[in-house]
Design a protein around this motif. Structure first.
Motif, PDB file in Angstrom:
ATOM      1  N   TYR A 407       0.839  -1.207   0.000  1.00  0.00           N
ATOM      2  CA  TYR A 407       0.000   0.000   0.000  1.00  0.00           C
ATOM      3  C   TYR A 407       0.873   1.255   0.000  1.00  0.00           C
ATOM      4  O   TYR A 407       0.600   2.216  -0.730  1.00  0.00           O
ATOM      5  N   VAL A 408       1.949   1.242   0.806  1.00  0.00           N
ATOM      6  CA  VAL A 408       2.837   2.407   0.843  1.00  0.00           C
ATOM      7  C   VAL A 408       3.507   2.614  -0.509  1.00  0.00           C
ATOM      8  O   VAL A 408       3.635   3.745  -1.007  1.00  0.00           O
ATOM      9  N   ARG A 409       3.934   1.540  -1.147  1.00  0.00           N
ATOM     10  CA  ARG A 409       4.576   1.657  -2.453  1.00  0.00           C
ATOM     11  C   ARG A 409       3.606   2.196  -3.502  1.00  0.00           C
ATOM     12  O   ARG A 409       3.959   3.045  -4.329  1.00  0.00           O
ATOM     13  N   VAL A 410       2.348   1.698  -3.480  1.00  0.00           N
ATOM     14  CA  VAL A 410       1.356   2.154  -4.456  1.00  0.00           C
ATOM     15  C   VAL A 410       1.061   3.636  -4.261  1.00  0.00           C
ATOM     16  O   VAL A 410       0.962   4.411  -5.218  1.00  0.00           O
ATOM     17  N   VAL A 411       0.907   4.058  -3.027  1.00  0.00           N
ATOM     18  CA  VAL A 411       0.626   5.472  -2.747  1.00  0.00           C
ATOM     19  C   VAL A 411       1.789   6.350  -3.192  1.00  0.00           C
ATOM     20  O   VAL A 411       1.590   7.421  -3.798  1.00  0.00           O
ATOM     21  N   ALA A 412       3.038   5.920  -2.913  1.00  0.00           N
ATOM     22  CA  ALA A 412       4.198   6.706  -3.351  1.00  0.00           C
ATOM     23  C   ALA A 412       4.274   6.779  -4.882  1.00  0.00           C
ATOM     24  O   ALA A 412       4.596   7.835  -5.452  1.00  0.00           O
ATOM     25  N   TRP A 413       3.950   5.670  -5.554  1.00  0.00           N
ATOM     26  CA  TRP A 413       3.969   5.675  -7.030  1.00  0.00           C
ATOM     27  C   TRP A 413       2.926   6.626  -7.589  1.00  0.00           C
ATOM     28  O   TRP A 413       3.180   7.368  -8.530  1.00  0.00           O
ATOM     29  N   ARG A 414       1.733   6.641  -6.991  1.00  0.00           N
ATOM     30  CA  ARG A 414       0.681   7.536  -7.454  1.00  0.00           C
ATOM     31  C   ARG A 414       1.061   9.006  -7.224  1.00  0.00           C
ATOM     32  O   ARG A 414       0.755   9.870  -8.044  1.00  0.00           O
ATOM     33  N   LYS A 415       1.746   9.291  -6.119  1.00  0.00           N
ATOM     34  CA  LYS A 415       2.179  10.671  -5.880  1.00  0.00           C
ATOM     35  C   LYS A 415       3.200  11.112  -6.915  1.00  0.00           C
ATOM     36  O   LYS A 415       3.146  12.240  -7.421  1.00  0.00           O
ATOM     37  N   ARG A 416       4.134  10.235  -7.237  1.00  0.00           N
ATOM     38  CA  ARG A 416       5.126  10.582  -8.251  1.00  0.00           C
ATOM     39  C   ARG A 416       4.473  10.817  -9.610  1.00  0.00           C
ATOM     40  O   ARG A 416       4.821  11.754 -10.334  1.00  0.00           O
TER      41      ARG A 416
END
Length: 448
Positions: A407-416
């Motif tokens: 979940y943390v990785r997906v959220v960081a990818w979406r922010k980028r």
């Protein structure tokens, strides 16, 4: 001269020798012999005499000093107040007596007299609970202390313990002949003298004025604090040496006895007494400086005592830091011992966990377990179904542990992605505005 008899008061500091009590002041009282009373009269020329307990003031150059020592014990504060009422009333009023026995710092004028107190609110049985209070007038002074204050009294000159080299009577060796009329002191008295930061009572200069007497009382209170701090330092040094030499049993014993937390609590009580003195003694100096009977050299002496009190507070702070560091070292040692035990338990679990899995698998009450001879076609798929169910549960548990990281990785990818899209849109809009304003196209660059 029997030195052991001369220093009986030093033994009373530890509460081992009972008080040598005077008779009551006026006939029968409610608490006969409950407190120790001392009364002196000074002629103002360097001499003093013992006097009766009549609470009368001096006349002319003469002045009087009355001292009351409250016993150390588990009595309540109200009982201590009753003791003082018994010996000070009359002529003192209830307001005067309560101002002397109450807890906390105080300095002010009560019924025309200067009254100050430095009374810590701890248990009276503790050696780290100190109380000193005084009522000062031009020709008399009344002081109250909890237990004996070393060097507060006076002894005839020429009877000093330090004037000759004595022989030490050790209890481990026993009694025996110590050599004729030689001066003999006990070993615990010598240990007490090693903690003293001052001379004994025989070397006290006799005050010639009330201001000299007030400085003497505050000075002895400071010496008492210094004695306690020195004793703590010596005890702490001895404990550090024991810890360096000791092993598992000694460290475990100190942790079980809570030795350093108790020492830290005593240091906090001592710091409270010093903090009260920092509040009271400067005010005493200010109020005494307005009195015409208070000498200027005694004002300077009070300033020096206040500076000494501040240095003593810093020293106690250093000792508290040492105690905290030693306790932290013991805590880390205890945590290390616990980690070692957990390591052994983990090693045992590594051994027995695969065995428990194997026994659990072959102990299933289902059909189709390998190497069991179960050939019934109706139950041959039971073992396979149970294993599939276990795999599904295992995957679900792994997903529960892995999902937060995913979940943390997906959220960081979406922010980028959002930041990149925003930058590209802003760049396009900037280029379009540049072309619309008439600037020539220079492949995205703007002439400055």
């Amino acid at each position: 001269m029997e030195l052991v008899h001369d220093h009986g008061e030093n033994e009373e500091l530890d509460g081992e020798t009972p008080f040598n009590l005077r008779e009551p002041r006026l006939g029968q009282t409610r608490f006969p012999g409950a407190v120790r009373q001392k009364a002196y009269t000074f002629d103002g020329l360097g001499s003093y005499f013992n006097k009766e307990w009549d609470l009368k003031e001096g006349s002319g150059r003469e002045f009087c000093w009355y001292h009351v020592e409250l016993p150390r014990g588990n009595q309540k504060l109200s009982l201590s107040a009753q003791y003082l009422i018994d010996v000070l009333c009359p002529p003192l009023k209830l307001q005067d007596i309560l101002s002397l026995v109450s807890n906390g710092p105080f300095c002010g004028h009560v019924d025309g007299a200067l009254v100050f107190r430095v009374n810590s609110p701890g248990p009276a049985s503790s050696n780290f609970t100190l109380k000193i209070a005084a009522r000062v007038t031009e020709n008399s002074m009344i002081t109250v202390s909890l237990g004996r204050v070393p060097r507060l009294g006076f002894s005839p000159s020429g009877q000093s313990l330090l004037s000759e080299i004595p022989s030490v009577e050790s209890p481990s060796v026993g009694g025996g002949d110590q050599g004729g009329g030689a001066i003999v002191i006990r070993e615990h008295v010598l240990e007490f003298l090693l903690t003293m930061n001052h001379s004994e009572e025989a070397d006290n200069p006799v005050p010639k004025t009330v201001s000299n007497l007030l400085v003497h009382v505050i000075d002895t209170h400071m010496d008492h604090l210094q004695d306690i701090v020195t004793k703590l330092e010596m005890e702490l040094d001895a404990v550090e040496i024991e810890l360096d030499k000791g092993g598992f049993s000694l460290k475990k014993q100190m942790l079980d006895e809570r030795r350093f937390p108790k020492m830290h609590l005593n240091l906090q009580r001592l710091l409270q007494v010093i903090a009260h003195g920092e509040q009271v003694f400067p005010r005493v100096k200010e109020k005494c400086s307005t009195k015409n009977w208070f000498a200027n050299e005694d004002i300077i002496a009070l300033e020096e005592l206040i500076g000494r009190l501040r240095r003593l507070k810093e020293n106690v702070g250093f000792i508290a830091n040492r105690v905290t560091a030693i306790q932290a070292g013991l805590d880390s040692w205890q945590a290390e011992q616990i980690n070692k035990k957990l390591y052994y338990l983990s090693f045992l679990s590594i051994i027995f966990l695969p065995l428990s899995i194997v026994t659990g698998v072959f102990g299933m009450n289902v059909g189709g377990v390998p190497w069991t001879g179960q050939r019934d076609p109706t139950i041959k798929d039971g073992f396979r179904n149970v294993m599939l169910l276990c795999v599904a549960v295992l995957v679900l548990i792994l997903l529960c542990f892995i999902f937060p990281a995913l979940y943390v990785r997906v959220v960081a990818w979406r922010k980028r992605r959002a930041l990149q899209r925003s930058w590209s849109l802003n760049r396009k809009s900037f280029l379009s505005r540049t072309k619309a304003s008439g600037f020539p196209d220079r492949s995205g660059y703007l002439r400055l």
